[in-house]
Design a protein around this motif. Sequence first.
Motif, PDB file in Angstrom:
ATOM      1  N   TRP A   8       0.811  -1.202   0.000  1.00  0.00           N
ATOM      2  CA  TRP A   8       0.000   0.000   0.000  1.00  0.00           C
ATOM      3  C   TRP A   8       0.853   1.264   0.000  1.00  0.00           C
ATOM      4  O   TRP A   8       0.598   2.200  -0.764  1.00  0.00           O
ATOM      5  N   ALA A   9       1.880   1.305   0.812  1.00  0.00           N
ATOM      6  CA  ALA A   9       2.716   2.512   0.903  1.00  0.00           C
ATOM      7  C   ALA A   9       3.363   2.821  -0.442  1.00  0.00           C
ATOM      8  O   ALA A   9       3.392   3.977  -0.893  1.00  0.00           O
ATOM      9  N   SER A  10       3.879   1.800  -1.105  1.00  0.00           N
ATOM     10  CA  SER A  10       4.505   2.008  -2.424  1.00  0.00           C
ATOM     11  C   SER A  10       3.470   2.402  -3.459  1.00  0.00           C
ATOM     12  O   SER A  10       3.743   3.230  -4.345  1.00  0.00           O
ATOM     13  N   ALA A  11       2.272   1.802  -3.371  1.00  0.00           N
ATOM     14  CA  ALA A  11       1.220   2.123  -4.335  1.00  0.00           C
ATOM     15  C   ALA A  11       0.834   3.590  -4.251  1.00  0.00           C
ATOM     16  O   ALA A  11       0.622   4.256  -5.270  1.00  0.00           O
ATOM     17  N   VAL A  12       0.751   4.110  -3.033  1.00  0.00           N
ATOM     18  CA  VAL A  12       0.378   5.516  -2.849  1.00  0.00           C
ATOM     19  C   VAL A  12       1.450   6.447  -3.418  1.00  0.00           C
ATOM     20  O   VAL A  12       1.140   7.530  -3.933  1.00  0.00           O
ATOM     21  N   GLU A  13       2.705   6.030  -3.346  1.00  0.00           N
ATOM     22  CA  GLU A  13       3.806   6.873  -3.814  1.00  0.00           C
ATOM     23  C   GLU A  13       4.007   6.823  -5.322  1.00  0.00           C
ATOM     24  O   GLU A  13       4.781   7.610  -5.872  1.00  0.00           O
ATOM     25  N   ALA A  14       3.333   5.902  -6.019  1.00  0.00           N
ATOM     26  CA  ALA A  14       3.526   5.784  -7.467  1.00  0.00           C
ATOM     27  C   ALA A  14       3.095   7.071  -8.161  1.00  0.00           C
ATOM     28  O   ALA A  14       2.126   7.718  -7.749  1.00  0.00           O
ATOM     29  N   PRO A  15       3.813   7.466  -9.217  1.00  0.00           N
ATOM     30  CA  PRO A  15       3.460   8.715  -9.917  1.00  0.00           C
ATOM     31  C   PRO A  15       2.038   8.674 -10.463  1.00  0.00           C
ATOM     32  O   PRO A  15       1.519   7.612 -10.820  1.00  0.00           O
ATOM     33  N   TYR A  16       1.420   9.821 -10.522  1.00  0.00           N
ATOM     34  CA  TYR A  16       0.092   9.978 -11.119  1.00  0.00           C
ATOM     35  C   TYR A  16       0.001  11.389 -11.668  1.00  0.00           C
ATOM     36  O   TYR A  16       0.331  12.337 -10.949  1.00  0.00           O
ATOM     37  N   PRO A  17      -0.371  11.554 -12.918  1.00  0.00           N
ATOM     38  CA  PRO A  17      -0.710  10.562 -13.943  1.00  0.00           C
ATOM     39  C   PRO A  17       0.501   9.704 -14.344  1.00  0.00           C
ATOM     40  O   PRO A  17       1.639  10.078 -14.082  1.00  0.00           O
ATOM     41  N   ARG A  18       0.203   8.591 -15.049  1.00  0.00           N
ATOM     42  CA  ARG A  18       1.256   7.632 -15.361  1.00  0.00           C
ATOM     43  C   ARG A  18       0.859   6.818 -16.593  1.00  0.00           C
ATOM     44  O   ARG A  18      -0.309   6.512 -16.802  1.00  0.00           O
ATOM     45  N   ILE A  19       1.876   6.474 -17.386  1.00  0.00           N
ATOM     46  CA  ILE A  19       1.706   5.525 -18.493  1.00  0.00           C
ATOM     47  C   ILE A  19       2.597   4.329 -18.185  1.00  0.00           C
ATOM     48  O   ILE A  19       3.801   4.487 -17.964  1.00  0.00           O
ATOM     49  N   THR A  20       2.012   3.141 -18.130  1.00  0.00           N
ATOM     50  CA  THR A  20       2.764   1.927 -17.848  1.00  0.00           C
ATOM     51  C   THR A  20       2.852   1.092 -19.120  1.00  0.00           C
ATOM     52  O   THR A  20       1.835   0.882 -19.806  1.00  0.00           O
ATOM     53  N   LEU A  21       4.055   0.613 -19.440  1.00  0.00           N
ATOM     54  CA  LEU A  21       4.279  -0.221 -20.610  1.00  0.00           C
ATOM     55  C   LEU A  21       4.153  -1.694 -20.229  1.00  0.00           C
ATOM     56  O   LEU A  21       4.074  -2.053 -19.048  1.00  0.00           O
ATOM     57  N   ALA A  22       4.164  -2.560 -21.235  1.00  0.00           N
ATOM     58  CA  ALA A  22       3.898  -3.981 -21.018  1.00  0.00           C
ATOM     59  C   ALA A  22       4.897  -4.640 -20.085  1.00  0.00           C
ATOM     60  O   ALA A  22       4.565  -5.614 -19.409  1.00  0.00           O
ATOM     61  N   ASP A  23       6.118  -4.142 -20.010  1.00  0.00           N
ATOM     62  CA  ASP A  23       7.124  -4.751 -19.133  1.00  0.00           C
ATOM     63  C   ASP A  23       7.050  -4.216 -17.707  1.00  0.00           C
ATOM     64  O   ASP A  23       7.876  -4.573 -16.854  1.00  0.00           O
ATOM     65  N   GLY A  24       6.086  -3.342 -17.438  1.00  0.00           N
ATOM     66  CA  GLY A  24       5.926  -2.790 -16.094  1.00  0.00           C
ATOM     67  C   GLY A  24       6.622  -1.465 -15.889  1.00  0.00           C
ATOM     68  O   GLY A  24       6.414  -0.818 -14.856  1.00  0.00           O
ATOM     69  N   SER A  25       7.462  -1.058 -16.829  1.00  0.00           N
ATOM     70  CA  SER A  25       8.127   0.242 -16.677  1.00  0.00           C
ATOM     71  C   SER A  25       7.089   1.353 -16.833  1.00  0.00           C
ATOM     72  O   SER A  25       6.138   1.243 -17.595  1.00  0.00           O
TER      73      SER A  25
END
Length: 895
Positions: free
Chosen positions: A505-522
């Motif tokens: 949860w802590a990492s999920a909250v810190e993820a950038p937003y807005p965001r584009i995620t590619l198929a490899d997860g980057s």
Amino acid sequence: MDRACIFWGKLKLDANEPQKVRCLPLAAHSLDVAYVLRALAELPGFRRALERAAGRALRPTDLDRLAVLATLHDMGKANLDFQRQIDPGYRQKVGHIRAMAAILDPEVGEASLFNRWLEALPPEFQDWFSDDETAFSYFYAILSHHGRPVKFGGKDEDRRRSLHGWTPGPEGDPFAAIRELVAWARGVFPLAFQEDPERLTLPDSPAFVHRFAGLLMLADWLGSHEHWFPIRPVTFEERLAHARDVVPRLLRGVGLDVRSLRPHLGRIRSFEERFGFPPNSVQERIEHLDPEDDRTRLLILESETGSGKTEAALNWFFKLFAAGKVDGLYFALPTRVAARELYTRVHRAMERWFPDPLERPVTVLAVPGYAQVDGLPVSQVLPAEGEGNRWQEDEGLRLHERRWAAERPKRFLAATVAVGTVDQALLSVVKAAHAHLRSVSLDRSLLVVDEVHASDAYMTHLLEALVRHHHRIGGYAMLISATLGASARQRYLRAAGGAGENVGWASAVEAPYPRITLADGSGLAVPSGREKRVRFTLLPLAQKLEEVAAEIIRHLRSGARVLVVLNTVSRAVSLQKMIEAHPDLNQEWLFRCRGHQGREVVTLHHGRFAPEDRVILDACVSRRLGRGSEGGPILLIGTQTLEQSLDLDADVLITDLVPADVLLQRVGRLHRHNRQDRPEPYRQPASCFVLVPEGDLSAALDEKGNVRTAYKALGYGSVYEDLRMLELTRRMLAGRPDVVIPRDNRLLVESVTHPERLELLADESLPWRRHMEGREGADLSKGIAANYIVASFDEHFGEAEFNVDGAKVTTRLGADTLQVPLSRPVISPFGQTLREITIPAHWAPENPPDEVIVEAAEEGVEAILRFGTHLYRYSRYGLEVISDGKGNRPEPEVV
């Protein structure tokens, strides 16, 4: 009986003289379908999917062999009992698929007939297949061209019914007719019969045979249409010349061959030229992605509502289409109204990119009941059946070519550009009839799924299966969401074979937003655009609608545009009626549309209006609350139909309590436009009032963790099943009433949907723990149910069974309705002539009759309708159930 027609492949009875019959020879029809399949297999999108499934490049020899097999798809029609159906009085009838049971059923088939059948086939077949299992898989695949994989059941009845017809009779020898099919195939597809220096067999991968089966279904749809393939006696030479002339034009006309369109895009070099305005930050990131980068075959775009995600997706389609990576687009929306609203924007983009209507992709609104082609209703552009049956070089009839994909929902995905509901795409990966046809049509397209959420386990499992399959065959997909949680994002990445590790949860909250995620997860971070400050106020009035009415009037007196979004139609209609009767209401504040005979009709907005009236309602919403609309106080009450796609702007939002991800969708309609006439009290921050019960939601649970009936009327436990998400949303807003969008989007969504947060409530009380266990059990059951119906394209034909009821699947997706004719036309409150009515499947009687009886109707006001045991009222409030014949009313639903 007209013996001259034997052996026939297609018949046409004269409506005026039933004894007169036109017939098309079986060999000619078989050639039509095979020639179409051979041409389809050359098209880039289809060929890419075939080669991915095969695991190797396909040679002309392979494609000719597939075409020869396609020539045999109707070989069961050689059975004389099938042929004798030309005589109306003949009673020993047999279907042309089951006719093969006496030959190919491994349990009850006749060895002597099987040997005669083998003798009629080309001896070269022994070099085409790696083993007997693969050979039989191909033959069962070609017999499955009507939509379901054939699997003979060892029924002696099937053997007996078809046995007699394989005996030569006065009309001829059935096996001679099969030999004629082979002879015609030799004359058209010679490479199939030449010695292969590489000694390669046809691909033995079951996945490849399934793609071939889907392509054959598509070829059979096209090759059976009399508009292109007239029913008349012809010679081999005549039919071959006709196919060579017609098929290339046919595939261009219906929008399957798009190669001639790509050069037209070379003149448009920038985003601004494509859309008429410069790109924002989200669109700029998409503009610089490389179609040659394999990681871009799956994109997950997360950005706030109103940030231009639609244009970003269309721009990505432009780039992929111009680069030859895709041959089409399917834009999938969660609801029919969302699809219809978006269709106009997509069609305008196609008009801008392709100014010449004759050199423009076919654009279809793929929604039953609302279908349009190139911006016009299907009824206005499809010729009458009689006209469509004549092959002429007539401009009006050529329209039929462009509109072919809109004729039936099964073919929606075959359009070059289609906008429709997500259930149409999901039906391509379930064990339902015509899944192969839908699937192979989707193979060639960029699949865009808009407004992806993670709240429904059933939908999530099916969408995972769709992403997995589409990625596996080399397709391109783009998932769009304003509110996608990290857990759901990782599941979709795993489906595409990318890095899908669980995120805390802590990492999920810190993820950038807005965001584009590619198929490899980057991920690619995207700079935020305009920020919007929202103040949430909890009003403990969820069960006191009469006090909500007073709150609404307070805002209207201040000059505000007030939007009210409630969880069920019954609550919305009840509030509408209360507010209309309120003594302090100024009637001019009410939302209204021009109706019958030009009079103004006060109304609300939800999904239980007839399609013709929904068009009127949506246009009224856009005029009164859309971009550039006039200011001044107005009240619009509705349901979930207002939270998606409609481009409207409110000063005040009053909403039922919903999970945070849904709430953000609703807030997207608050301060959406940069209006200068917004009343002073409502300028900053934006005001959102959330209707909640008094106290926390533990009171909504009984000792077993089930939701009490009184709360289900609010949509708790019915529309939104997991009360944990509702309670966590309530607590989040109580502790953090001031929110900045999009900065706080991650925090809101993850705090309510992340598994770690959902587990917190279980420690507070036994009812919460039992509710959690119930929800987890229900989600597990939904996952199992979804996995059960997901099609496996790794099983050989003859083993695979697609026995799922597609109607039940769409019901589970909330997409199933009945369009039932009325016993007589009715003039609606909005001046539309209704000849049929749309009824939710769960509102219909168990054994629905063929029509709805109009028991009483006041023109332009209301109609009382009876459908079997059920009684309804249709008025300016939409469709309401009066009685189901048992005194029951339906459960609340998402509309």
